[in-house]
Motif scaffolding. Sequence first.
Motif, PDB file in Angstrom:
ATOM      1  N   MET A 152       0.851  -1.178   0.000  1.00  0.00           N
ATOM      2  CA  MET A 152       0.000   0.000   0.000  1.00  0.00           C
ATOM      3  C   MET A 152       0.897   1.241   0.000  1.00  0.00           C
ATOM      4  O   MET A 152       1.884   1.297   0.726  1.00  0.00           O
ATOM      5  CB  MET A 152      -0.907  -0.026   1.236  1.00  0.00           C
ATOM      6  CG  MET A 152      -2.031   0.964   1.171  1.00  0.00           C
ATOM      7  SD  MET A 152      -3.140   1.057   2.630  1.00  0.00           S
ATOM      8  CE  MET A 152      -3.639  -0.603   2.909  1.00  0.00           C
ATOM      9  N   LYS A 153       0.554   2.227  -0.794  1.00  0.00           N
ATOM     10  CA  LYS A 153       1.303   3.486  -0.836  1.00  0.00           C
ATOM     11  C   LYS A 153       1.072   4.271   0.449  1.00  0.00           C
ATOM     12  O   LYS A 153       0.020   4.151   1.072  1.00  0.00           O
ATOM     13  CB  LYS A 153       0.824   4.339  -2.013  1.00  0.00           C
ATOM     14  CG  LYS A 153       1.234   3.818  -3.353  1.00  0.00           C
ATOM     15  CD  LYS A 153       0.751   4.791  -4.419  1.00  0.00           C
ATOM     16  CE  LYS A 153       1.188   4.341  -5.788  1.00  0.00           C
ATOM     17  NZ  LYS A 153       0.794   5.283  -6.826  1.00  0.00           N
ATOM     18  N   LEU A 158       0.774   5.185  11.815  1.00  0.00           N
ATOM     19  CA  LEU A 158       0.766   4.737  10.421  1.00  0.00           C
ATOM     20  C   LEU A 158       1.390   3.352  10.283  1.00  0.00           C
ATOM     21  O   LEU A 158       0.893   2.508   9.528  1.00  0.00           O
ATOM     22  CB  LEU A 158       1.496   5.754   9.536  1.00  0.00           C
ATOM     23  CG  LEU A 158       0.820   7.121   9.430  1.00  0.00           C
ATOM     24  CD1 LEU A 158       1.718   8.106   8.683  1.00  0.00           C
ATOM     25  CD2 LEU A 158      -0.545   7.021   8.772  1.00  0.00           C
ATOM     26  N   THR A 159       2.445   3.094  11.035  1.00  0.00           N
ATOM     27  CA  THR A 159       3.079   1.775  11.013  1.00  0.00           C
ATOM     28  C   THR A 159       2.130   0.728  11.600  1.00  0.00           C
ATOM     29  O   THR A 159       1.997  -0.371  11.047  1.00  0.00           O
ATOM     30  CB  THR A 159       4.414   1.800  11.776  1.00  0.00           C
ATOM     31  OG1 THR A 159       5.253   2.821  11.200  1.00  0.00           O
ATOM     32  CG2 THR A 159       5.130   0.463  11.702  1.00  0.00           C
ATOM     33  N   LEU A 196       0.384  -2.639   9.803  1.00  0.00           N
ATOM     34  CA  LEU A 196       0.501  -3.971  10.390  1.00  0.00           C
ATOM     35  C   LEU A 196      -0.854  -4.548  10.845  1.00  0.00           C
ATOM     36  O   LEU A 196      -0.885  -5.599  11.477  1.00  0.00           O
ATOM     37  CB  LEU A 196       1.461  -3.934  11.591  1.00  0.00           C
ATOM     38  CG  LEU A 196       2.908  -3.562  11.292  1.00  0.00           C
ATOM     39  CD1 LEU A 196       3.690  -3.365  12.600  1.00  0.00           C
ATOM     40  CD2 LEU A 196       3.566  -4.623  10.426  1.00  0.00           C
ATOM     41  N   LYS A 197      -1.945  -3.830  10.576  1.00  0.00           N
ATOM     42  CA  LYS A 197      -3.295  -4.232  11.021  1.00  0.00           C
ATOM     43  C   LYS A 197      -3.401  -4.252  12.548  1.00  0.00           C
ATOM     44  O   LYS A 197      -4.046  -5.111  13.151  1.00  0.00           O
ATOM     45  CB  LYS A 197      -3.708  -5.586  10.440  1.00  0.00           C
ATOM     46  CG  LYS A 197      -4.021  -5.603   8.968  1.00  0.00           C
ATOM     47  CD  LYS A 197      -5.413  -5.129   8.636  1.00  0.00           C
ATOM     48  CE  LYS A 197      -6.471  -6.100   9.113  1.00  0.00           C
ATOM     49  NZ  LYS A 197      -7.784  -5.577   9.188  1.00  0.00           N
ATOM     50  N   ILE A 198      -2.733  -3.298  13.175  1.00  0.00           N
ATOM     51  CA  ILE A 198      -2.845  -3.104  14.618  1.00  0.00           C
ATOM     52  C   ILE A 198      -3.658  -1.832  14.821  1.00  0.00           C
ATOM     53  O   ILE A 198      -3.326  -0.780  14.278  1.00  0.00           O
ATOM     54  CB  ILE A 198      -1.455  -2.958  15.278  1.00  0.00           C
ATOM     55  CG1 ILE A 198      -0.652  -4.250  15.124  1.00  0.00           C
ATOM     56  CG2 ILE A 198      -1.594  -2.572  16.748  1.00  0.00           C
ATOM     57  CD1 ILE A 198       0.800  -4.143  15.560  1.00  0.00           C
ATOM     58  N   GLY A 199      -4.735  -1.951  15.572  1.00  0.00           N
ATOM     59  CA  GLY A 199      -5.560  -0.788  15.871  1.00  0.00           C
ATOM     60  C   GLY A 199      -4.889   0.081  16.915  1.00  0.00           C
ATOM     61  O   GLY A 199      -4.184  -0.421  17.795  1.00  0.00           O
TER      62      GLY A 199
END
Length: 185
Positions: free
Chosen positions: A1-2, A124-125, A129-132
């Motif tokens: 993803m950009k 953003l990181t 990583l799909k961490i809320g």
Amino acid sequence: MKISEIIKSRRSVFPAQYNKEPITKEELILLLEAANFAPTHKRTEPWRFKVLQGEAKASLGFFLAEKFKETAETFSEFKYKKIKEKPAQSAVVIAICMQRDPKGRIPEWEEVAATAMAVQNMWLTAHELKIGAYWSSPELIKHMDLFFDLAEGETCLGFFYLGKYDGILEEGSRNSSIEEKTEWL
């Protein structure tokens, strides 16, 4: 993803939305390393983080709830319980702190801004990583010197709640366009 897509799709994900999947130490290190590359005037690197896991989260929840009970003008059992449970609902809580430049070379607001940029890098990181994640700055943070051993000139700016989540996040929107907020000269 950009990066532009990551920025536009990042959302606050609240502790009540987190599942029980743990966040690994490697993932936490990636977040903290990203934070460490935030822009900083005069290289003061004012961000400081305190990572709370396990019993430390429970201690934080209890401390905040008791401090709420002690200082609230009007006590609410519901709010007390919510304050106490929020850290426990999270896989990890990171206290966001700022260390003021002892030489006072730059205005405090610039160090607050640099710390906020460090948190944005983490956010953003985490999203990638799909961490809320959710940054909360309750009024109770003014008492954190009673919980943490803060260095001289160090202040707590809030808590960064983290947890894995299921499902898809809602699409974002803004109240007005960038054109309405921009003046071309």
